[in-house]
Design an enzyme around this catalytic site. Structure first.
Site, PDB file in Angstrom:
ATOM      1  N   ARG A  46       0.809  -1.224   0.000  1.00  0.00           N
ATOM      2  CA  ARG A  46       0.000   0.000   0.000  1.00  0.00           C
ATOM      3  C   ARG A  46       0.842   1.274   0.000  1.00  0.00           C
ATOM      4  NH1 ARG A  46      -5.509  -0.099   1.190  1.00  0.00           N
ATOM      5  NH2 ARG A  46      -6.292  -2.170   0.733  1.00  0.00           N
ATOM      6  N   ARG A  50      -3.220   5.990  -0.160  1.00  0.00           N
ATOM      7  CA  ARG A  50      -3.900   6.872   0.787  1.00  0.00           C
ATOM      8  C   ARG A  50      -3.053   7.745   1.686  1.00  0.00           C
ATOM      9  NH1 ARG A  50      -6.529   1.666   3.744  1.00  0.00           N
ATOM     10  NH2 ARG A  50      -4.616   0.504   4.085  1.00  0.00           N
ATOM     11  N   ARG A  59      -6.252  11.812  -7.255  1.00  0.00           N
ATOM     12  CA  ARG A  59      -7.453  10.985  -7.201  1.00  0.00           C
ATOM     13  C   ARG A  59      -8.741  11.800  -7.102  1.00  0.00           C
ATOM     14  NH1 ARG A  59      -8.888   6.332  -4.758  1.00  0.00           N
ATOM     15  NH2 ARG A  59     -10.919   7.255  -5.096  1.00  0.00           N
ATOM     16  N   ASP A  95      -6.484  -3.112  -7.428  1.00  0.00           N
ATOM     17  CA  ASP A  95      -7.143  -3.693  -6.256  1.00  0.00           C
ATOM     18  C   ASP A  95      -7.460  -5.147  -6.563  1.00  0.00           C
ATOM     19  OD1 ASP A  95      -8.466  -2.839  -3.528  1.00  0.00           O
ATOM     20  OD2 ASP A  95      -9.825  -4.270  -4.474  1.00  0.00           O
ATOM     21  N   TYR A 170     -14.933 -11.989   0.047  1.00  0.00           N
ATOM     22  CA  TYR A 170     -15.718 -10.821  -0.385  1.00  0.00           C
ATOM     23  C   TYR A 170     -16.971 -11.238  -1.152  1.00  0.00           C
ATOM     24  CZ  TYR A 170     -12.062  -7.677   1.173  1.00  0.00           C
ATOM     25  OH  TYR A 170     -11.187  -6.981   1.952  1.00  0.00           O
TER      26      TYR A 170
HETATM   27  O1  CP3 Z   1      -6.288   2.623   0.464  1.00  0.00           O
HETATM   28  C1  CP3 Z   1      -5.709   3.139  -0.488  1.00  0.00           C
HETATM   29  O2  CP3 Z   1      -4.494   3.165  -0.662  1.00  0.00           O
HETATM   30  C2  CP3 Z   1      -6.593   3.793  -1.518  1.00  0.00           C
HETATM   31  C3  CP3 Z   1      -6.919   2.964  -2.648  1.00  0.00           C
HETATM   32  C4  CP3 Z   1      -7.648   1.696  -2.326  1.00  0.00           C
HETATM   33  C5  CP3 Z   1      -7.117   0.393  -2.579  1.00  0.00           C
HETATM   34  N1  CP3 Z   1      -8.073  -0.517  -2.251  1.00  0.00           N
HETATM   35  C6  CP3 Z   1      -5.802   0.132  -3.180  1.00  0.00           C
HETATM   36  C7  CP3 Z   1      -5.201  -1.189  -3.053  1.00  0.00           C
HETATM   37  C8  CP3 Z   1      -8.929   1.541  -1.812  1.00  0.00           C
HETATM   38  C9  CP3 Z   1      -9.894   2.611  -1.349  1.00  0.00           C
HETATM   39  C10 CP3 Z   1      -9.181   0.134  -1.766  1.00  0.00           C
HETATM   40  C11 CP3 Z   1     -10.457  -0.479  -1.338  1.00  0.00           C
HETATM   41  C12 CP3 Z   1     -10.297  -1.751  -0.640  1.00  0.00           C
HETATM   42  N2  CP3 Z   1     -10.045  -2.957  -1.259  1.00  0.00           N
HETATM   43  C13 CP3 Z   1     -10.318  -1.970   0.730  1.00  0.00           C
HETATM   44  C14 CP3 Z   1     -10.579  -0.929   1.759  1.00  0.00           C
HETATM   45  C15 CP3 Z   1      -9.326  -0.171   1.945  1.00  0.00           C
HETATM   46  C16 CP3 Z   1      -9.533   0.932   2.899  1.00  0.00           C
HETATM   47  O3  CP3 Z   1      -9.018   0.802   4.007  1.00  0.00           O
HETATM   48  O4  CP3 Z   1     -10.214   1.873   2.518  1.00  0.00           O
HETATM   49  C17 CP3 Z   1     -10.046  -3.322   0.950  1.00  0.00           C
HETATM   50  C18 CP3 Z   1      -9.911  -4.015   2.276  1.00  0.00           C
HETATM   51  C19 CP3 Z   1      -9.890  -3.924  -0.326  1.00  0.00           C
HETATM   52  C20 CP3 Z   1      -9.594  -5.330  -0.622  1.00  0.00           C
HETATM   53  C21 CP3 Z   1      -8.158  -5.504  -0.806  1.00  0.00           C
HETATM   54  N3  CP3 Z   1      -7.403  -4.827  -1.750  1.00  0.00           N
HETATM   55  C22 CP3 Z   1      -7.300  -6.417  -0.137  1.00  0.00           C
HETATM   56  C23 CP3 Z   1      -7.713  -7.361   0.967  1.00  0.00           C
HETATM   57  C24 CP3 Z   1      -6.025  -6.261  -0.689  1.00  0.00           C
HETATM   58  C25 CP3 Z   1      -4.796  -7.037  -0.384  1.00  0.00           C
HETATM   59  C26 CP3 Z   1      -3.849  -6.239   0.417  1.00  0.00           C
HETATM   60  C27 CP3 Z   1      -4.244  -5.994   1.854  1.00  0.00           C
HETATM   61  O5  CP3 Z   1      -4.254  -4.820   2.236  1.00  0.00           O
HETATM   62  O6  CP3 Z   1      -4.502  -6.950   2.570  1.00  0.00           O
HETATM   63  C28 CP3 Z   1      -6.113  -5.248  -1.684  1.00  0.00           C
HETATM   64  C29 CP3 Z   1      -5.018  -4.818  -2.529  1.00  0.00           C
HETATM   65  C30 CP3 Z   1      -4.842  -3.369  -2.757  1.00  0.00           C
HETATM   66  N4  CP3 Z   1      -5.774  -2.398  -2.756  1.00  0.00           N
HETATM   67  C31 CP3 Z   1      -3.610  -2.807  -3.099  1.00  0.00           C
HETATM   68  C32 CP3 Z   1      -3.831  -1.433  -3.298  1.00  0.00           C
HETATM   69  C33 CP3 Z   1      -2.854  -0.353  -3.712  1.00  0.00           C
HETATM   70  C34 CP3 Z   1      -2.416  -3.732  -3.194  1.00  0.00           C
HETATM   71  C35 CP3 Z   1      -1.137  -3.423  -3.613  1.00  0.00           C
HETATM   72  C36 CP3 Z   1      -0.330  -2.865  -2.469  1.00  0.00           C
HETATM   73  O7  CP3 Z   1      -0.051  -3.575  -1.493  1.00  0.00           O
HETATM   74  O8  CP3 Z   1       0.071  -1.703  -2.602  1.00  0.00           O
END
Ligand code: CP3
Length: 363
Positions: A46, A50, A59, A95, A170
């Site tokens: 991540r 954010r 964004r 994502d 999910y």
């Molecule tokens: O939070 C941000 O950086 C903004 C962009 C964003 C991402 N996903 C990027 C992302 C947002 C709003 C999401 C939505 C989302 N998807 C959420 C909520 C996040 C929040 O706290 O608002 C969730 C839980 C998901 C599902 C998800 N996406 C999972 C479980 C994973 C695997 C990684 C983890 O955190 O467990 C993702 C991958 C993901 N989403 C990445 C990014 C940039 C992965 C690449 C990385 O690690 O940078």
């Protein structure tokens, strides 16, 4: 941003395919192969997103999934932490639900909640009705990868996908879940439906990762973020074969495969056996113990607690030094957090981690 030419990458994903970049100086790729490069590599899950003001600026007014599917925006966001921190790898801004979206599943990312599924998948008929992923539908993501390969110079690009279990959670729950109760009910009460669902999701992850590899990513990570909710017994019987199918399906691509989950201390041995070159470890298990569990054939990634970044520079330095020391027990060590960067994290705290890691002896 200069436009890369179409000759930058080619369509082959073989180990010596004409499109695969050769990055002999990459500390990240060396550590992922189980070697000890000249300096320890570090990147952050991540890192693109954010916590960065420049991310929030670009964004503005664009939805999360729309951002992922707009190649020049996804490219710019992916580059931001590389410019700011000098990390040893970029991770594609995307994502885990993106392949579901482009396959035609009704999914939205709701601010403050996360992914929400329009029609949860809870029966054999629901599984049969899931659309399959056409590699052509992944074109916007592949285009972002091609742009990035043209921009990144010698910095490797990590592609990723959600593992079958985490995606299934999910889909079955309909959104984020604390206890995964509907998911666990389905896996135990209707194992045939469960295996059919996970098999579909393994195909989806494989198609998504193959498309990224064909477009030029240098490494992949399979996120099974929520696998730590399972016992080892259930993980091995009901989940691992499907993750193993994804990882084995990429074996001939010649890119390192990292396998990561949260709270997976009891699963580390199995997650390595599923076919990973690198096992990602959260902060709960020290890396010297993690390498005993994973074995000498695999590198480790981790494992600074993302919350520790709020404790001030002295504590962060002490913890990073401890993690680097413990990581010396592993054949290769990619320094990272134990889970993603938290939204309120001070970017300067991450910058200090990068500088410290780069200054420490590899050992
Ligand atoms: O939070 C941000 O950086 C903004 C962009 C964003 C991402 N996903 C990027 C992302 C947002 C709003 C999401 C939505 C989302 N998807 C959420 C909520 C996040 C929040 O706290 O608002 C969730 C839980 C998901 C599902 C998800 N996406 C999972 C479980 C994973 C695997 C990684 C983890 O955190 O467990 C993702 C991958 C993901 N989403 C990445 C990014 C940039 C992965 C690449 C990385 O690690 O940078």
């Amino acid at each position: 941003m200069s436009a890369p030419t179409s000759s930058t990458v080619a369509g082959s994903s073989g180990p010596t395919g004409p499109g695969r970049r050769d990055l002999p100086g990459s500390a990240y790729l060396a550590a992922a192969r189980g070697e000890r490069p000249g300096h320890l590599p570090v990147w952050f899950m991540r890192q693109a997103g954010r916590s960065l003001p420049e991310y929030r600026r670009v964004r503005q007014g664009t939805g999360m999934l729309e951002s992922c599917l707009t190649p020049d925006l996804a490219c710019e966001i992916t580059l931001q932490p590389v410019r700011r921190y000098g990390v040893d790898a970029a991770v594609l801004f995307s994502d885990i639900v993106v392949p579901l979206k482009v396959a035609g599943v009704g999914v939205e990312i709701v601010a403050g909640t996360g992914p929400v599924i329009e029609s949860p998948v809870r029966s054999a008929a629901d599984v049969a009705a899931l659309p399959r992923l056409d590699p052509e539908a992944v074109a916007p993501v592949a285009d972002a990868v091609r742009l990035l390969v043209g921009e990144l110079g010698d910095t490797p690009l990590i592609g990723f996908a959600g593992a079958p279990f985490t995606l299934a959670s999910y889909l079955v729950e309909g959104g984020p879940s604390r206890n995964h109760e509907r998911t666990k009910a389905l896996m135990h009460a209707e194992p045939d439906t469960w295996h059919a669902l996970l098999d579909r999701l393994a195909d989806l992850a494989l198609t998504f990762l193959r498309a990224q590899i064909d477009a030029g990513v240098d490494a992949v990570q399979l996120f099974d973020s929520w696998a730590g909710a399972l016992s080892e017994r259930d993980y091995r019987a009901l989940v691992m074969p499907h993750s193993a199918k994804v990882l084995a399906g990429l074996a001939d691509a010649g890119v390192p495969r990292t396998h990561f989950g949260v709270g997976t201390g009891e699963l580390l041995t199995a997650m390595g056996e599923a076919g990973a070159d690198v096992v990602g470890v959260d902060w709960r298990v020290p890396l010297d113990e993690a390498t005993r569990r994973v074995g000498p054939d695999r590198a480790l990634q981790g494992n600074l607690d993302p919350a520790v970044l709020f404790a001030g520079p002295d504590v962060v330095e002490r913890e990073v030094r401890r993690i680097v020391d413990e990581g010396r027990a592993a054949p290769g060590h990619v320094v990272n957090l134990g889970h993603g960067v938290l939204p309120e994290t001070d970017p300067d705290a991450l910058a200090r981690v990068v500088d410290l890691v780069h200054a420490l002896p590899v050992g």
